[in-house]
Design a protein around this motif. Sequence first.
Motif: not given
Length: 584
Positions: A97-123
Amino acid sequence: MNSKIRGAGVIAATLVLAVVAAGSWFALRGLTGASCSGEVPLALAAAPEIAPAIQAAADEWMSTGAAVDGTCVKVVVEASDSVDVAAAVAGKHGASLSGVGQASGTATTPDVWVPDSSTWLVRLTSGGAAAFDPGNGASVARSPVVVAMPEPVATGLGWPEETPSWSDLLQGITKGTKLRAGIVDPTRDAAGLSALLALTSAAAQSAGGNVQSATTGALRALATGRSALREDLVAKFPRSSDASTVAQALSMAPLSEEDVIAYNAKKPPIPLAALYLTPEPVALDYPYAVLPGLDPVKNSAAKGLFDRLGTDAFKDRLAAQGLRAADGSWGGGFSAPQGAPSPSAGAPQPMASDGPDKGGVDPKVLEQVVTGWSITTQSGRMLAVIDVSGSMNQQVPEANGATRAEVTAAAARRGLALFDDSWALGLWIFSTKLDGNRDYRELVGIGPLSAQRSELERALPQVRPKDGSRTGLYDTVLAAYKEVQNGWEPGRVNSIVLFTDGQNEDDPGGLTRAKLLSELERLKDDERPIQLVFIGIGADVNEGELKSMVKSSGGTGGVFITQDPTDIGDILLRAISMRGTPGS
Protein backbone atom coordinates in the motif's frame (compact mmCIF):
# COMPACT_ATOMS: atom_id res chain seq x y z
CA MET A 1 -17.04 13.38 22.78
CA ASN A 2 -17.42 13.15 19.01
CA SER A 3 -13.92 13.95 17.86
CA LYS A 4 -11.82 11.29 16.21
CA ILE A 5 -9.15 9.83 18.43
CA ARG A 6 -5.61 9.63 17.11
CA GLY A 7 -2.24 8.42 18.42
CA ALA A 8 -2.20 8.14 22.18
CA GLY A 9 -5.94 8.84 22.20
CA VAL A 10 -6.57 5.68 20.24
CA ILE A 11 -4.60 3.63 22.75
CA ALA A 12 -6.50 5.17 25.64
CA ALA A 13 -9.84 4.61 23.94
CA THR A 14 -8.91 1.02 23.17
CA LEU A 15 -8.07 0.30 26.82
CA VAL A 16 -11.27 1.95 28.05
CA LEU A 17 -13.43 0.07 25.57
CA ALA A 18 -11.74 -3.22 26.38
CA VAL A 19 -12.12 -2.76 30.14
CA VAL A 20 -15.73 -1.61 29.85
CA ALA A 21 -16.51 -4.48 27.50
CA ALA A 22 -15.01 -7.09 29.80
CA GLY A 23 -16.73 -5.71 32.88
CA SER A 24 -20.05 -5.30 31.11
CA TRP A 25 -19.91 -8.82 29.75
CA PHE A 26 -19.46 -10.48 33.12
CA ALA A 27 -21.97 -8.20 34.85
CA LEU A 28 -24.63 -8.57 32.20
CA ARG A 29 -24.28 -12.34 32.08
CA GLY A 30 -24.84 -12.45 35.80
CA LEU A 31 -27.87 -10.15 35.72
CA THR A 32 -29.66 -11.81 32.81
CA GLY A 33 -28.98 -15.36 33.81
CA ALA A 34 -28.22 -16.18 30.18
CA SER A 35 -28.63 -19.84 29.38
CA CYS A 36 -25.51 -20.00 27.19
CA SER A 37 -22.18 -21.26 28.45
CA GLY A 38 -18.57 -21.10 27.38
CA GLU A 39 -17.26 -18.26 25.25
CA VAL A 40 -16.94 -17.36 21.57
CA PRO A 41 -14.55 -14.38 21.45
CA LEU A 42 -15.16 -11.97 18.59
CA ALA A 43 -12.49 -9.29 18.08
CA LEU A 44 -13.66 -6.25 16.13
CA ALA A 45 -11.49 -3.31 15.10
CA ALA A 46 -13.40 -0.14 14.19
CA ALA A 47 -12.57 3.41 13.18
CA PRO A 48 -12.38 5.44 16.41
CA GLU A 49 -15.45 7.60 15.68
CA ILE A 50 -17.78 4.61 15.24
CA ALA A 51 -16.24 2.28 17.84
CA PRO A 52 -18.32 3.56 20.82
CA ALA A 53 -21.59 3.03 18.94
CA ILE A 54 -20.61 -0.50 17.94
CA GLN A 55 -19.47 -1.34 21.48
CA ALA A 56 -22.79 -0.11 22.89
CA ALA A 57 -24.71 -2.24 20.39
CA ALA A 58 -22.53 -5.25 21.24
CA ASP A 59 -23.10 -4.72 24.99
CA GLU A 60 -26.85 -4.60 24.45
CA TRP A 61 -26.72 -7.78 22.40
CA MET A 62 -24.64 -9.59 25.00
CA SER A 63 -27.00 -8.43 27.76
CA THR A 64 -29.88 -10.19 26.01
CA GLY A 65 -28.03 -13.49 25.68
CA ALA A 66 -25.85 -13.31 22.59
CA ALA A 67 -25.00 -16.88 21.71
CA VAL A 68 -24.14 -19.27 18.89
CA ASP A 69 -25.46 -22.80 19.34
CA GLY A 70 -25.62 -22.34 23.11
CA THR A 71 -22.15 -20.81 23.45
CA CYS A 72 -21.95 -17.25 24.75
CA VAL A 73 -20.53 -14.59 22.42
CA LYS A 74 -18.09 -12.09 23.86
CA VAL A 75 -17.45 -9.09 21.63
CA VAL A 76 -14.45 -6.84 22.25
CA VAL A 77 -14.30 -3.67 20.17
CA GLU A 78 -10.96 -1.97 19.61
CA ALA A 79 -10.82 1.64 18.40
CA SER A 80 -8.17 1.50 15.68
CA ASP A 81 -7.18 3.95 12.98
CA SER A 82 -8.03 2.40 9.63
CA VAL A 83 -4.53 2.90 8.27
CA ASP A 84 -3.02 0.87 11.13
CA VAL A 85 -5.30 -2.12 10.56
CA ALA A 86 -4.75 -1.82 6.80
CA ALA A 87 -0.99 -2.06 7.37
CA ALA A 88 -1.44 -5.21 9.46
CA VAL A 89 -3.76 -6.82 6.88
CA ALA A 90 -1.38 -5.87 4.07
CA GLY A 91 1.53 -7.47 5.91
CA LYS A 92 -0.44 -10.66 6.49
CA HIS A 93 -1.54 -10.98 2.87
CA GLY A 94 1.61 -9.71 1.14
CA ALA A 95 0.07 -6.53 -0.23
CA SER A 96 1.81 -3.22 -0.92
CA LEU A 97 0.00 0.00 0.00
CA SER A 98 1.67 3.20 -1.19
CA GLY A 99 2.42 5.54 1.68
CA VAL A 100 1.23 3.16 4.41
CA GLY A 101 4.44 1.39 5.32
CA GLN A 102 4.73 -1.60 7.60
CA ALA A 103 2.54 -2.43 10.57
CA SER A 104 3.99 -2.14 14.04
CA GLY A 105 5.35 -5.33 15.54
CA THR A 106 2.39 -5.56 17.92
CA ALA A 107 -0.30 -5.04 15.26
CA THR A 108 -2.77 -7.90 14.82
CA THR A 109 -5.65 -8.46 12.46
CA PRO A 110 -9.15 -8.71 13.98
CA ASP A 111 -12.01 -11.06 13.17
CA VAL A 112 -14.17 -8.20 11.91
CA TRP A 113 -12.97 -4.85 10.66
CA VAL A 114 -15.06 -1.69 10.27
CA PRO A 115 -12.74 0.83 8.58
CA ASP A 116 -14.02 4.27 7.71
CA SER A 117 -14.11 3.54 3.98
CA SER A 118 -14.38 0.70 1.49
CA THR A 119 -11.50 2.27 -0.39
CA TRP A 120 -9.21 0.48 2.07
CA LEU A 121 -10.61 -2.86 0.91
CA VAL A 122 -10.18 -1.86 -2.75
CA ARG A 123 -6.60 -0.78 -2.17
CA LEU A 124 -5.70 -4.01 -0.39
CA THR A 125 -7.03 -6.11 -3.25
CA SER A 126 -5.42 -4.04 -6.00
CA GLY A 127 -2.23 -3.80 -3.94
CA GLY A 128 -1.53 -7.49 -4.27
CA ALA A 129 -3.67 -9.13 -1.57
CA ALA A 130 -5.31 -11.44 -4.08
CA ALA A 131 -6.45 -13.82 -1.34
CA PHE A 132 -7.98 -11.00 0.67
CA ASP A 133 -11.71 -11.55 0.15
CA PRO A 134 -13.62 -10.31 3.21
CA GLY A 135 -17.18 -11.39 3.75
CA ASN A 136 -20.25 -9.17 4.06
CA GLY A 137 -18.81 -5.71 3.31
CA ALA A 138 -22.15 -3.95 3.79
CA SER A 139 -22.11 -0.38 5.04
CA VAL A 140 -23.20 0.25 8.65
CA ALA A 141 -22.84 4.04 8.70
CA ARG A 142 -22.12 6.98 6.47
CA SER A 143 -20.39 10.35 6.63
CA PRO A 144 -20.21 12.55 3.52
CA VAL A 145 -16.84 14.02 2.60
CA VAL A 146 -17.06 17.82 2.62
CA VAL A 147 -14.75 20.76 2.13
CA ALA A 148 -14.36 22.41 5.55
CA MET A 149 -13.81 26.17 5.65
CA PRO A 150 -13.80 28.76 8.41
CA GLU A 151 -17.19 30.42 8.11
CA PRO A 152 -15.80 33.89 7.16
CA VAL A 153 -13.85 32.31 4.27
CA ALA A 154 -16.89 30.35 3.10
CA THR A 155 -19.07 33.46 3.32
CA GLY A 156 -16.61 35.29 1.11
CA LEU A 157 -17.20 32.64 -1.56
CA GLY A 158 -20.99 33.08 -1.42
CA TRP A 159 -21.85 30.37 1.10
CA PRO A 160 -24.48 29.37 2.16
CA GLU A 161 -26.47 30.74 -0.81
CA GLU A 162 -23.84 29.50 -3.27
CA THR A 163 -21.37 26.65 -3.18
CA PRO A 164 -18.20 26.72 -5.29
CA SER A 165 -17.47 23.86 -7.67
CA TRP A 166 -14.43 21.57 -7.55
CA SER A 167 -13.08 23.48 -10.55
CA ASP A 168 -13.49 26.78 -8.68
CA LEU A 169 -11.52 25.44 -5.72
CA LEU A 170 -8.89 23.95 -8.00
CA GLN A 171 -8.45 27.31 -9.68
CA GLY A 172 -8.21 28.99 -6.30
CA ILE A 173 -5.44 26.76 -4.96
CA THR A 174 -3.38 26.48 -8.16
CA LYS A 175 -3.72 30.01 -9.59
CA GLY A 176 -4.69 32.22 -6.66
CA THR A 177 -3.13 33.13 -3.33
CA LYS A 178 -6.15 33.65 -1.08
CA LEU A 179 -7.02 30.00 -0.39
CA ARG A 180 -4.62 28.09 1.83
CA ALA A 181 -5.47 24.45 1.24
CA GLY A 182 -4.59 21.55 3.50
CA ILE A 183 -5.16 17.81 3.37
CA VAL A 184 -4.40 14.77 5.49
CA ASP A 185 -2.04 12.53 3.52
CA PRO A 186 -4.45 10.73 1.14
CA THR A 187 -2.39 7.54 1.20
CA ARG A 188 -3.27 7.26 4.90
CA ASP A 189 -6.64 9.01 5.15
CA ALA A 190 -9.85 8.02 3.35
CA ALA A 191 -11.46 11.48 3.43
CA GLY A 192 -8.33 13.02 1.94
CA LEU A 193 -8.25 10.33 -0.74
CA SER A 194 -11.91 10.85 -1.60
CA ALA A 195 -11.37 14.58 -2.11
CA LEU A 196 -8.19 13.96 -4.08
CA LEU A 197 -10.16 11.75 -6.47
CA ALA A 198 -12.68 14.56 -6.97
CA LEU A 199 -10.03 17.24 -7.45
CA THR A 200 -7.95 15.25 -9.92
CA SER A 201 -11.12 14.46 -11.88
CA ALA A 202 -11.88 18.19 -12.01
CA ALA A 203 -8.31 18.86 -13.11
CA ALA A 204 -8.61 16.34 -15.93
CA GLN A 205 -11.88 17.83 -17.14
CA SER A 206 -10.56 21.39 -17.18
CA ALA A 207 -7.13 20.60 -18.59
CA GLY A 208 -7.86 20.60 -22.28
CA GLY A 209 -5.06 18.64 -23.92
CA ASN A 210 -2.63 18.54 -21.02
CA VAL A 211 -4.29 16.36 -18.41
CA GLN A 212 -1.07 15.19 -16.76
CA SER A 213 0.27 18.71 -16.27
CA ALA A 214 -3.01 19.91 -14.72
CA THR A 215 -3.25 16.87 -12.47
CA THR A 216 0.35 17.20 -11.31
CA GLY A 217 -0.25 20.89 -10.58
CA ALA A 218 -3.24 20.01 -8.40
CA LEU A 219 -1.27 17.37 -6.49
CA ARG A 220 1.63 19.71 -5.82
CA ALA A 221 -0.65 22.53 -4.70
CA LEU A 222 -2.31 20.26 -2.14
CA ALA A 223 0.99 18.74 -1.07
CA THR A 224 2.26 22.07 0.24
CA GLY A 225 -0.38 21.98 2.98
CA ARG A 226 -0.44 18.29 3.80
CA SER A 227 -0.41 16.86 7.32
CA ALA A 228 0.34 13.36 8.48
CA LEU A 229 -2.37 13.41 11.17
CA ARG A 230 -5.93 14.73 11.25
CA GLU A 231 -5.41 16.52 14.55
CA ASP A 232 -2.40 18.39 13.12
CA LEU A 233 -4.44 19.56 10.15
CA VAL A 234 -7.44 20.89 12.07
CA ALA A 235 -5.06 22.70 14.44
CA LYS A 236 -4.15 24.92 11.48
CA PHE A 237 -7.65 26.42 11.28
CA PRO A 238 -7.87 29.96 12.78
CA ARG A 239 -8.02 30.11 16.58
CA SER A 240 -8.86 33.79 16.65
CA SER A 241 -11.51 35.81 14.85
CA ASP A 242 -9.31 38.74 13.85
CA ALA A 243 -8.96 39.21 10.09
CA SER A 244 -5.17 38.80 10.03
CA THR A 245 -5.29 35.41 11.78
CA VAL A 246 -8.05 34.19 9.49
CA ALA A 247 -6.11 35.30 6.40
CA GLN A 248 -2.94 33.46 7.44
CA ALA A 249 -4.53 30.28 8.78
CA LEU A 250 -5.74 27.20 6.93
CA SER A 251 -8.71 28.18 4.79
CA MET A 252 -9.93 24.87 3.35
CA ALA A 253 -9.45 21.15 3.84
CA PRO A 254 -11.37 17.99 2.92
CA LEU A 255 -12.81 16.35 6.02
CA SER A 256 -15.75 14.15 6.84
CA GLU A 257 -19.06 15.62 7.95
CA GLU A 258 -18.43 13.97 11.30
CA ASP A 259 -15.12 15.84 11.63
CA VAL A 260 -16.88 19.18 11.15
CA ILE A 261 -19.60 18.29 13.66
CA ALA A 262 -16.97 17.24 16.20
CA TYR A 263 -14.89 20.40 15.63
CA ASN A 264 -17.86 22.75 16.01
CA ALA A 265 -19.08 20.91 19.10
CA LYS A 266 -16.04 22.28 20.92
CA LYS A 267 -17.29 25.85 20.33
CA PRO A 268 -14.18 27.20 18.57
CA PRO A 269 -13.79 30.98 18.04
CA ILE A 270 -14.57 30.47 14.35
CA PRO A 271 -16.82 27.52 13.44
CA LEU A 272 -16.26 25.53 10.29
CA ALA A 273 -18.68 25.56 7.38
CA ALA A 274 -19.22 22.24 5.62
CA LEU A 275 -19.42 22.67 1.85
CA TYR A 276 -21.22 19.84 0.08
CA LEU A 277 -19.80 19.95 -3.44
CA THR A 278 -21.14 18.23 -6.53
CA PRO A 279 -20.36 15.78 -7.88
CA GLU A 280 -20.28 14.39 -4.37
CA PRO A 281 -16.98 12.71 -3.49
CA VAL A 282 -17.05 9.11 -2.32
CA ALA A 283 -18.52 9.11 1.19
CA LEU A 284 -17.02 7.34 4.17
CA ASP A 285 -19.20 4.23 4.23
CA TYR A 286 -17.90 2.11 7.17
CA PRO A 287 -18.07 -1.40 5.65
CA TYR A 288 -18.59 -4.38 7.96
CA ALA A 289 -15.76 -6.60 6.69
CA VAL A 290 -15.59 -10.13 8.06
CA LEU A 291 -11.98 -11.08 7.50
CA PRO A 292 -11.09 -14.36 5.75
CA GLY A 293 -10.31 -17.50 7.69
CA LEU A 294 -12.93 -17.34 10.46
CA ASP A 295 -14.38 -20.61 11.64
CA PRO A 296 -18.15 -21.16 11.20
CA VAL A 297 -18.93 -20.33 14.85
CA LYS A 298 -17.20 -16.94 14.70
CA ASN A 299 -18.82 -16.27 11.34
CA SER A 300 -22.21 -16.82 12.94
CA ALA A 301 -21.26 -14.52 15.81
CA ALA A 302 -20.19 -11.85 13.34
CA LYS A 303 -23.52 -12.12 11.56
CA GLY A 304 -25.38 -11.85 14.85
CA LEU A 305 -23.61 -8.62 15.71
CA PHE A 306 -24.14 -7.22 12.22
CA ASP A 307 -27.88 -7.71 12.57
CA ARG A 308 -27.75 -5.39 15.61
CA LEU A 309 -26.20 -2.61 13.53
CA GLY A 310 -29.24 -2.01 11.36
CA THR A 311 -31.70 -1.04 14.07
CA ASP A 312 -33.20 2.34 14.96
CA ALA A 313 -31.38 2.18 18.30
CA PHE A 314 -28.06 1.90 16.48
CA LYS A 315 -29.01 4.82 14.22
CA ASP A 316 -29.49 6.96 17.34
CA ARG A 317 -26.13 5.80 18.69
CA LEU A 318 -24.51 6.83 15.41
CA ALA A 319 -26.20 10.24 15.60
CA ALA A 320 -24.61 10.80 19.01
CA GLN A 321 -21.23 10.25 17.31
CA GLY A 322 -21.99 12.64 14.45
CA LEU A 323 -22.58 9.83 11.96
CA ARG A 324 -25.47 8.99 9.65
CA ALA A 325 -27.02 5.59 9.11
CA ALA A 326 -25.92 3.61 6.07
CA ASP A 327 -28.76 4.95 3.91
CA GLY A 328 -27.82 8.57 4.56
CA SER A 329 -30.59 9.24 7.07
CA TRP A 330 -29.85 10.21 10.64
CA GLY A 331 -31.14 9.40 14.08
CA GLY A 332 -32.35 11.53 16.95
CA GLY A 333 -30.00 14.23 18.20
CA PHE A 334 -27.94 14.48 15.01
CA SER A 335 -26.41 17.97 14.67
CA ALA A 336 -26.54 18.51 10.92
CA PRO A 337 -24.20 21.22 9.62
CA GLN A 338 -25.83 24.10 7.78
CA GLY A 339 -26.52 23.09 4.19
CA ALA A 340 -26.33 19.36 4.90
CA PRO A 341 -28.43 17.41 2.38
CA SER A 342 -31.62 16.20 4.01
CA PRO A 343 -32.25 12.46 4.16
CA SER A 344 -35.57 13.08 2.45
CA ALA A 345 -33.79 14.78 -0.45
CA GLY A 346 -32.42 11.47 -1.65
CA ALA A 347 -28.95 11.45 -0.22
CA PRO A 348 -26.53 9.39 -2.34
CA GLN A 349 -26.27 5.80 -1.26
CA PRO A 350 -23.02 4.45 0.18
CA MET A 351 -20.88 1.97 -1.64
CA ALA A 352 -22.75 -1.21 -2.49
CA SER A 353 -22.63 -4.16 -0.11
CA ASP A 354 -21.84 -6.79 -2.72
CA GLY A 355 -18.19 -5.84 -2.96
CA PRO A 356 -16.06 -2.74 -2.53
CA ASP A 357 -15.41 -2.43 -6.27
CA LYS A 358 -19.16 -2.09 -6.95
CA GLY A 359 -19.52 1.30 -5.39
CA GLY A 360 -18.38 3.51 -8.25
CA VAL A 361 -14.66 3.58 -7.43
CA ASP A 362 -12.54 2.21 -10.26
CA PRO A 363 -9.65 0.32 -8.59
CA LYS A 364 -7.31 1.33 -11.41
CA VAL A 365 -8.15 5.04 -11.08
CA LEU A 366 -7.78 4.77 -7.31
CA GLU A 367 -4.33 3.22 -7.67
CA GLN A 368 -3.25 5.87 -10.17
CA VAL A 369 -4.28 8.70 -7.86
CA VAL A 370 -2.57 7.15 -4.83
CA THR A 371 0.68 6.45 -6.66
CA GLY A 372 0.63 9.86 -8.34
CA TRP A 373 0.32 11.50 -4.95
CA SER A 374 3.12 9.40 -3.48
CA ILE A 375 5.49 10.29 -6.28
CA THR A 376 4.81 14.01 -6.24
CA THR A 377 5.13 14.31 -2.47
CA GLN A 378 8.26 12.30 -1.79
CA SER A 379 11.87 13.05 -2.61
CA GLY A 380 13.84 10.25 -4.18
CA ARG A 381 17.08 9.32 -5.84
CA MET A 382 16.60 6.81 -8.63
CA LEU A 383 18.51 5.10 -11.39
CA ALA A 384 16.32 3.91 -14.26
CA VAL A 385 17.83 1.03 -16.26
CA ILE A 386 16.16 0.00 -19.54
CA ASP A 387 16.71 -3.19 -21.51
CA VAL A 388 17.73 -2.57 -25.14
CA SER A 389 18.41 -6.19 -26.14
CA GLY A 390 17.17 -7.28 -29.56
CA SER A 391 13.86 -8.62 -28.25
CA MET A 392 12.83 -5.12 -27.13
CA ASN A 393 12.31 -4.41 -30.85
CA GLN A 394 9.17 -6.54 -30.75
CA GLN A 395 6.12 -4.53 -31.76
CA VAL A 396 3.18 -4.05 -29.42
CA PRO A 397 -0.12 -4.25 -31.35
CA GLU A 398 -2.03 -2.54 -28.51
CA ALA A 399 0.34 0.46 -28.81
CA ASN A 400 -0.23 1.01 -32.55
CA GLY A 401 2.82 -1.01 -33.45
CA ALA A 402 5.30 0.81 -31.21
CA THR A 403 8.15 -1.39 -30.00
CA ARG A 404 8.54 -2.56 -26.43
CA ALA A 405 11.46 -0.16 -26.06
CA GLU A 406 9.38 2.76 -27.32
CA VAL A 407 6.52 1.93 -24.95
CA THR A 408 8.98 1.70 -22.06
CA ALA A 409 10.58 5.05 -22.93
CA ALA A 410 7.12 6.65 -23.12
CA ALA A 411 6.32 5.29 -19.64
CA ALA A 412 9.59 6.70 -18.31
CA ARG A 413 8.75 10.09 -19.86
CA ARG A 414 5.35 10.03 -18.14
CA GLY A 415 6.98 9.30 -14.80
CA LEU A 416 9.58 12.01 -15.32
CA ALA A 417 6.86 14.63 -15.61
CA LEU A 418 5.58 13.76 -12.13
CA PHE A 419 8.90 14.25 -10.33
CA ASP A 420 9.60 17.69 -8.95
CA ASP A 421 13.04 19.27 -8.92
CA SER A 422 13.90 17.81 -5.51
CA TRP A 423 14.40 14.39 -7.13
CA ALA A 424 17.69 13.04 -8.44
CA LEU A 425 17.50 10.73 -11.47
CA GLY A 426 19.83 8.90 -13.80
CA LEU A 427 19.33 6.76 -16.92
CA TRP A 428 21.19 3.67 -18.15
CA ILE A 429 20.53 1.19 -20.95
CA PHE A 430 21.77 -2.40 -21.14
CA SER A 431 22.03 -5.49 -23.34
CA THR A 432 25.38 -7.23 -24.03
CA LYS A 433 28.70 -5.66 -25.01
CA LEU A 434 26.99 -2.29 -25.20
CA ASP A 435 30.01 -0.21 -24.19
CA GLY A 436 33.13 -2.14 -25.09
CA ASN A 437 32.97 -5.26 -22.91
CA ARG A 438 30.42 -3.72 -20.57
CA ASP A 439 26.79 -4.74 -20.88
CA TYR A 440 25.46 -1.32 -19.85
CA ARG A 441 25.94 2.30 -20.81
CA GLU A 442 25.21 5.45 -18.87
CA LEU A 443 23.12 7.95 -20.82
CA VAL A 444 22.68 10.40 -17.92
CA GLY A 445 24.36 10.09 -14.54
CA ILE A 446 22.31 10.37 -11.34
CA GLY A 447 21.87 14.05 -10.63
CA PRO A 448 19.33 16.66 -9.55
CA LEU A 449 16.37 17.10 -11.87
CA SER A 450 16.61 20.83 -11.33
CA ALA A 451 19.78 20.75 -13.43
CA GLN A 452 19.24 17.89 -15.88
CA ARG A 453 15.55 17.42 -16.64
CA SER A 454 16.06 18.52 -20.25
CA GLU A 455 19.08 16.23 -20.61
CA LEU A 456 17.02 13.25 -19.50
CA GLU A 457 14.22 14.12 -21.91
CA ARG A 458 16.73 14.34 -24.76
CA ALA A 459 18.26 10.98 -23.76
CA LEU A 460 15.03 8.96 -23.85
CA PRO A 461 14.96 8.74 -27.69
CA GLN A 462 18.34 6.97 -27.42
CA VAL A 463 16.58 3.99 -25.84
CA ARG A 464 16.81 1.94 -29.04
CA PRO A 465 17.28 -1.85 -29.13
CA LYS A 466 20.57 -3.24 -30.40
CA ASP A 467 19.83 -5.86 -33.05
CA GLY A 468 21.18 -9.30 -32.24
CA SER A 469 22.18 -8.39 -28.69
CA ARG A 470 21.23 -10.45 -25.67
CA THR A 471 20.28 -9.70 -22.05
CA GLY A 472 23.30 -9.04 -19.84
CA LEU A 473 21.23 -8.76 -16.69
CA TYR A 474 23.56 -9.92 -13.93
CA ASP A 475 26.50 -7.62 -14.64
CA THR A 476 24.14 -4.68 -15.09
CA VAL A 477 22.30 -5.23 -11.80
CA LEU A 478 25.55 -5.39 -9.82
CA ALA A 479 26.97 -2.29 -11.47
CA ALA A 480 23.73 -0.34 -10.91
CA TYR A 481 23.60 -1.42 -7.28
CA LYS A 482 27.15 -0.22 -6.69
CA GLU A 483 26.42 3.08 -8.45
CA VAL A 484 23.40 3.86 -6.28
CA GLN A 485 25.14 2.67 -3.13
CA ASN A 486 28.21 4.83 -3.75
CA GLY A 487 26.11 7.98 -3.88
CA TRP A 488 23.54 6.93 -1.26
CA GLU A 489 21.76 9.88 0.34
CA PRO A 490 19.89 9.93 3.68
CA GLY A 491 16.32 11.18 3.80
CA ARG A 492 15.49 9.80 0.35
CA VAL A 493 14.32 6.55 -1.18
CA ASN A 494 17.47 5.38 -3.00
CA SER A 495 16.30 3.05 -5.73
CA ILE A 496 16.96 1.20 -8.96
CA VAL A 497 14.08 0.57 -11.36
CA LEU A 498 15.05 -1.89 -14.10
CA PHE A 499 12.90 -2.75 -17.13
CA THR A 500 13.49 -6.00 -18.98
CA ASP A 501 11.66 -8.42 -21.26
CA GLY A 502 13.99 -11.37 -20.71
CA GLN A 503 16.34 -13.16 -18.36
CA ASN A 504 20.10 -13.28 -18.15
CA GLU A 505 21.55 -14.98 -21.21
CA ASP A 506 24.95 -16.49 -21.92
CA ASP A 507 27.43 -13.70 -21.53
CA PRO A 508 31.05 -14.88 -21.87
CA GLY A 509 33.07 -13.49 -19.00
CA GLY A 510 29.99 -12.25 -17.21
CA LEU A 511 28.77 -13.00 -13.70
CA THR A 512 27.00 -16.20 -12.80
CA ARG A 513 23.76 -16.04 -10.86
CA ALA A 514 25.43 -17.47 -7.76
CA LYS A 515 28.21 -14.88 -7.91
CA LEU A 516 25.75 -12.01 -8.35
CA LEU A 517 23.64 -13.09 -5.38
CA SER A 518 26.75 -13.52 -3.26
CA GLU A 519 27.95 -10.02 -4.16
CA LEU A 520 24.55 -8.45 -3.40
CA GLU A 521 24.52 -10.19 -0.02
CA ARG A 522 28.00 -8.86 0.70
CA LEU A 523 27.21 -5.30 -0.36
CA LYS A 524 23.83 -4.81 1.29
CA ASP A 525 23.75 -2.44 4.23
CA ASP A 526 20.67 -2.23 6.46
CA GLU A 527 21.70 1.29 7.46
CA ARG A 528 21.75 2.37 3.82
CA PRO A 529 18.98 0.39 2.09
CA ILE A 530 18.56 0.36 -1.66
CA GLN A 531 15.18 -0.35 -3.18
CA LEU A 532 15.63 -2.75 -6.12
CA VAL A 533 12.57 -2.85 -8.37
CA PHE A 534 12.14 -4.94 -11.52
CA ILE A 535 9.45 -4.37 -14.14
CA GLY A 536 9.26 -7.46 -16.33
CA ILE A 537 7.58 -7.43 -19.74
CA GLY A 538 6.31 -10.58 -21.43
CA ALA A 539 6.48 -14.32 -20.91
CA ASP A 540 10.26 -14.69 -21.16
CA VAL A 541 10.94 -13.02 -17.83
CA ASN A 542 12.15 -15.32 -15.06
CA GLU A 543 10.25 -14.03 -12.01
CA GLY A 544 12.09 -16.31 -9.61
CA GLU A 545 15.43 -15.00 -10.87
CA LEU A 546 14.37 -11.41 -10.26
CA LYS A 547 12.92 -12.12 -6.81
CA SER A 548 16.14 -13.79 -5.72
CA MET A 549 18.04 -10.59 -6.55
CA VAL A 550 15.60 -8.46 -4.57
CA LYS A 551 15.95 -10.78 -1.60
CA SER A 552 19.75 -10.88 -1.71
CA SER A 553 19.95 -7.10 -2.01
CA GLY A 554 18.12 -6.61 1.27
CA GLY A 555 14.50 -7.38 0.36
CA THR A 556 13.54 -3.76 -0.18
CA GLY A 557 11.78 -3.44 -3.50
CA GLY A 558 9.70 -5.77 -5.59
CA VAL A 559 9.02 -7.52 -8.87
CA PHE A 560 6.22 -6.49 -11.21
CA ILE A 561 5.42 -8.65 -14.24
CA THR A 562 3.03 -7.83 -17.07
CA GLN A 563 2.19 -9.63 -20.29
CA ASP A 564 0.85 -6.39 -21.79
CA PRO A 565 3.57 -3.76 -22.32
CA THR A 566 0.95 -1.01 -22.42
CA ASP A 567 0.46 -1.58 -18.67
CA ILE A 568 3.99 -0.64 -17.73
CA GLY A 569 3.19 3.06 -17.35
CA ASP A 570 0.82 2.38 -14.47
CA ILE A 571 3.15 -0.30 -13.08
CA LEU A 572 6.05 2.15 -13.12
CA LEU A 573 4.09 4.70 -11.11
CA ARG A 574 3.11 2.07 -8.58
CA ALA A 575 6.66 0.75 -8.34
CA ILE A 576 8.31 4.11 -7.72
CA SER A 577 5.65 5.12 -5.22
CA MET A 578 6.82 2.33 -2.92
CA ARG A 579 8.52 3.56 0.24
CA GLY A 580 10.80 0.84 1.44
CA THR A 581 8.18 -1.90 1.29
CA PRO A 582 9.82 -5.32 1.65
CA GLY A 583 9.90 -7.25 -1.60
CA SER A 584 8.35 -10.65 -1.97
